[in-house]
Design an enzyme around this catalytic site. Sequence first.
Site, mmCIF file in Angstrom:
data_model
loop_
_atom_site.group_PDB
_atom_site.id
_atom_site.type_symbol
_atom_site.label_atom_id
_atom_site.label_comp_id
_atom_site.label_asym_id
_atom_site.label_seq_id
_atom_site.Cartn_x
_atom_site.Cartn_y
_atom_site.Cartn_z
ATOM 1 N N ASN A 9 0.867 -1.174 0.000
ATOM 2 C CA ASN A 9 0.000 0.000 0.000
ATOM 3 C C ASN A 9 0.905 1.227 0.000
ATOM 4 O O ASN A 9 1.523 1.549 1.006
ATOM 5 C CB ASN A 9 -0.896 -0.033 1.257
ATOM 6 C CG ASN A 9 -1.719 1.228 1.406
ATOM 7 O OD1 ASN A 9 -1.773 2.075 0.513
ATOM 8 N ND2 ASN A 9 -2.377 1.363 2.556
ATOM 9 N N TRP A 10 0.966 1.879 -1.146
ATOM 10 C CA TRP A 10 1.898 3.009 -1.274
ATOM 11 C C TRP A 10 1.350 4.290 -0.640
ATOM 12 O O TRP A 10 2.042 5.301 -0.601
ATOM 13 C CB TRP A 10 2.249 3.258 -2.758
ATOM 14 C CG TRP A 10 3.000 2.130 -3.396
ATOM 15 C CD1 TRP A 10 3.397 0.960 -2.801
ATOM 16 C CD2 TRP A 10 3.450 2.054 -4.753
ATOM 17 N NE1 TRP A 10 4.071 0.170 -3.704
ATOM 18 C CE2 TRP A 10 4.105 0.815 -4.917
ATOM 19 C CE3 TRP A 10 3.368 2.909 -5.860
ATOM 20 C CZ2 TRP A 10 4.670 0.417 -6.127
ATOM 21 C CZ3 TRP A 10 3.918 2.518 -7.074
ATOM 22 C CH2 TRP A 10 4.574 1.281 -7.208
ATOM 23 N N LYS A 11 0.120 4.235 -0.185
ATOM 24 C CA LYS A 11 -0.527 5.400 0.446
ATOM 25 C C LYS A 11 -0.340 6.642 -0.442
ATOM 26 O O LYS A 11 -0.295 6.503 -1.655
ATOM 27 C CB LYS A 11 0.000 5.601 1.870
ATOM 28 C CG LYS A 11 -0.155 4.317 2.686
ATOM 29 C CD LYS A 11 0.048 4.484 4.168
ATOM 30 C CE LYS A 11 -0.165 3.138 4.860
ATOM 31 N NZ LYS A 11 -0.034 3.229 6.321
ATOM 32 N N HIS A 95 -9.553 1.192 4.958
ATOM 33 C CA HIS A 95 -8.279 1.361 5.671
ATOM 34 C C HIS A 95 -8.494 2.294 6.868
ATOM 35 O O HIS A 95 -9.286 3.229 6.801
ATOM 36 C CB HIS A 95 -7.220 1.933 4.722
ATOM 37 C CG HIS A 95 -5.840 1.861 5.292
ATOM 38 N ND1 HIS A 95 -5.388 2.774 6.223
ATOM 39 C CD2 HIS A 95 -4.836 0.980 5.098
ATOM 40 C CE1 HIS A 95 -4.147 2.446 6.566
ATOM 41 N NE2 HIS A 95 -3.787 1.362 5.897
ATOM 42 N N GLU A 97 -6.840 4.664 7.977
ATOM 43 C CA GLU A 97 -6.599 6.086 7.701
ATOM 44 C C GLU A 97 -7.827 6.723 7.057
ATOM 45 O O GLU A 97 -8.133 7.889 7.283
ATOM 46 C CB GLU A 97 -5.348 6.235 6.812
ATOM 47 C CG GLU A 97 -4.082 5.977 7.630
ATOM 48 C CD GLU A 97 -2.918 5.390 6.863
ATOM 49 O OE1 GLU A 97 -2.912 5.444 5.617
ATOM 50 O OE2 GLU A 97 -1.993 4.856 7.514
ATOM 51 N N GLU A 167 -5.279 -4.906 10.492
ATOM 52 C CA GLU A 167 -4.257 -3.886 10.713
ATOM 53 C C GLU A 167 -4.533 -3.167 12.028
ATOM 54 O O GLU A 167 -5.339 -2.223 12.061
ATOM 55 C CB GLU A 167 -4.274 -2.866 9.565
ATOM 56 C CG GLU A 167 -3.992 -3.466 8.204
ATOM 57 C CD GLU A 167 -3.419 -2.445 7.238
ATOM 58 O OE1 GLU A 167 -2.427 -2.765 6.580
ATOM 59 O OE2 GLU A 167 -3.940 -1.315 7.157
ATOM 60 N N GLY A 173 2.708 2.221 10.831
ATOM 61 C CA GLY A 173 3.670 3.314 10.703
ATOM 62 C C GLY A 173 4.384 3.658 12.002
ATOM 63 O O GLY A 173 5.032 4.695 12.107
ATOM 64 N N SER A 213 3.644 -2.225 10.283
ATOM 65 C CA SER A 213 5.102 -2.299 10.474
ATOM 66 C C SER A 213 5.699 -3.646 10.052
ATOM 67 O O SER A 213 6.599 -4.172 10.727
ATOM 68 C CB SER A 213 5.469 -1.968 11.926
ATOM 69 O OG SER A 213 5.027 -0.663 12.245
ATOM 70 N N GLY A 234 2.957 -1.175 4.268
ATOM 71 C CA GLY A 234 2.986 0.256 3.968
ATOM 72 C C GLY A 234 4.405 0.712 3.667
ATOM 73 O O GLY A 234 4.938 0.476 2.584
ATOM 74 N N GLY A 235 5.035 1.329 4.658
ATOM 75 C CA GLY A 235 6.360 1.934 4.479
ATOM 76 C C GLY A 235 7.390 1.067 3.772
ATOM 77 O O GLY A 235 8.087 1.529 2.863
HETATM 78 P P1 13P Z 1 3.121 0.318 7.677
HETATM 79 O O1 13P Z 1 3.626 -0.952 7.066
HETATM 80 O O2 13P Z 1 3.852 1.541 7.194
HETATM 81 O O3 13P Z 1 3.030 0.226 9.172
HETATM 82 O O4 13P Z 1 1.613 0.526 7.146
HETATM 83 C C1 13P Z 1 0.722 -0.517 7.217
HETATM 84 C C2 13P Z 1 -0.487 -0.184 6.446
HETATM 85 O O5 13P Z 1 -1.244 0.702 6.822
HETATM 86 C C3 13P Z 1 -0.741 -0.914 5.201
HETATM 87 O O6 13P Z 1 -2.011 -0.650 4.705
#
Ligand code: 13P
Length: 254
Positions: A9-11, A95, A97, A167, A173, A213, A234-235
Amino acid sequence: MRKPMIAGNWKMHKIISESVALSEKIKNTLEKNVHVDVVVCPVFTALNSVYSVLEDTDIGLGAQNLYWEKEGAFTGEISPIMLKDSGCEYVIIGHSERRKYFSETDEMVNKKIKAALEIGLTPIVCVGETLEEREAAKETAVINAQLEGAFNNIDINDMGNVIIAYEPVWAIGTGKTATPQQAQQIHQFIRQWLTDNKDNEVSAAIRILYGGSVKPENIKELMDNEDIDGALVGGASLKAETFAQIVKNAKEVI
Ligand code: 13P
């Protein structure tokens, strides 16, 4: 047996040129991996360009959100058919967020899942509790409510096309991963919910990904657990080397 999946997920990261470069690098770094489904989810504006890079590979393309209407006067929104048209097979829905910053409710998540399934997009449906909820020992109650809302009136026959991602919000994050035991406990809870509310077959077939993470160093111990079928990253998905290493390490668990 459920085929593992690693999804990135590149956000809200990377302009078109950067997204193209990253997807090219991922394509060139990944070995042929028949045992792991790999998906990347760039921003809307980069979807079609990334599709052009990946269309001759096994790497799937996903979006990060959609709106449930097919078309119309909904300024700023994007429809399932438009995602299909851009080359998407998958879409992340609900998600944390989006729930937090854009006030998405379980009811909206439900409408989005239905719209995605109707057009043939595979929804990756996110659930997870906040730190406050976990500290109050409410995590299973929260996840139960999210599952009930998300999958309300969704036909058993459509459930086979659904992916769920657990999640925990406190692990996103933050560098603070859920322990494999904490993750497995919730994944098992979700699978039991599917057995109780849908059926055994659905429960056994659905892939449940862990997100929060995830790194090359912790993917193996997470996936060593029976109900953890992969990860939503994510990251660590923003660098081709680390993302490819996560896929590689996931493969070793199989
Ligand atoms: P991180 O891997 O950066 O913690 O993010 C997880 C995430 O929200 C994937 O959708």
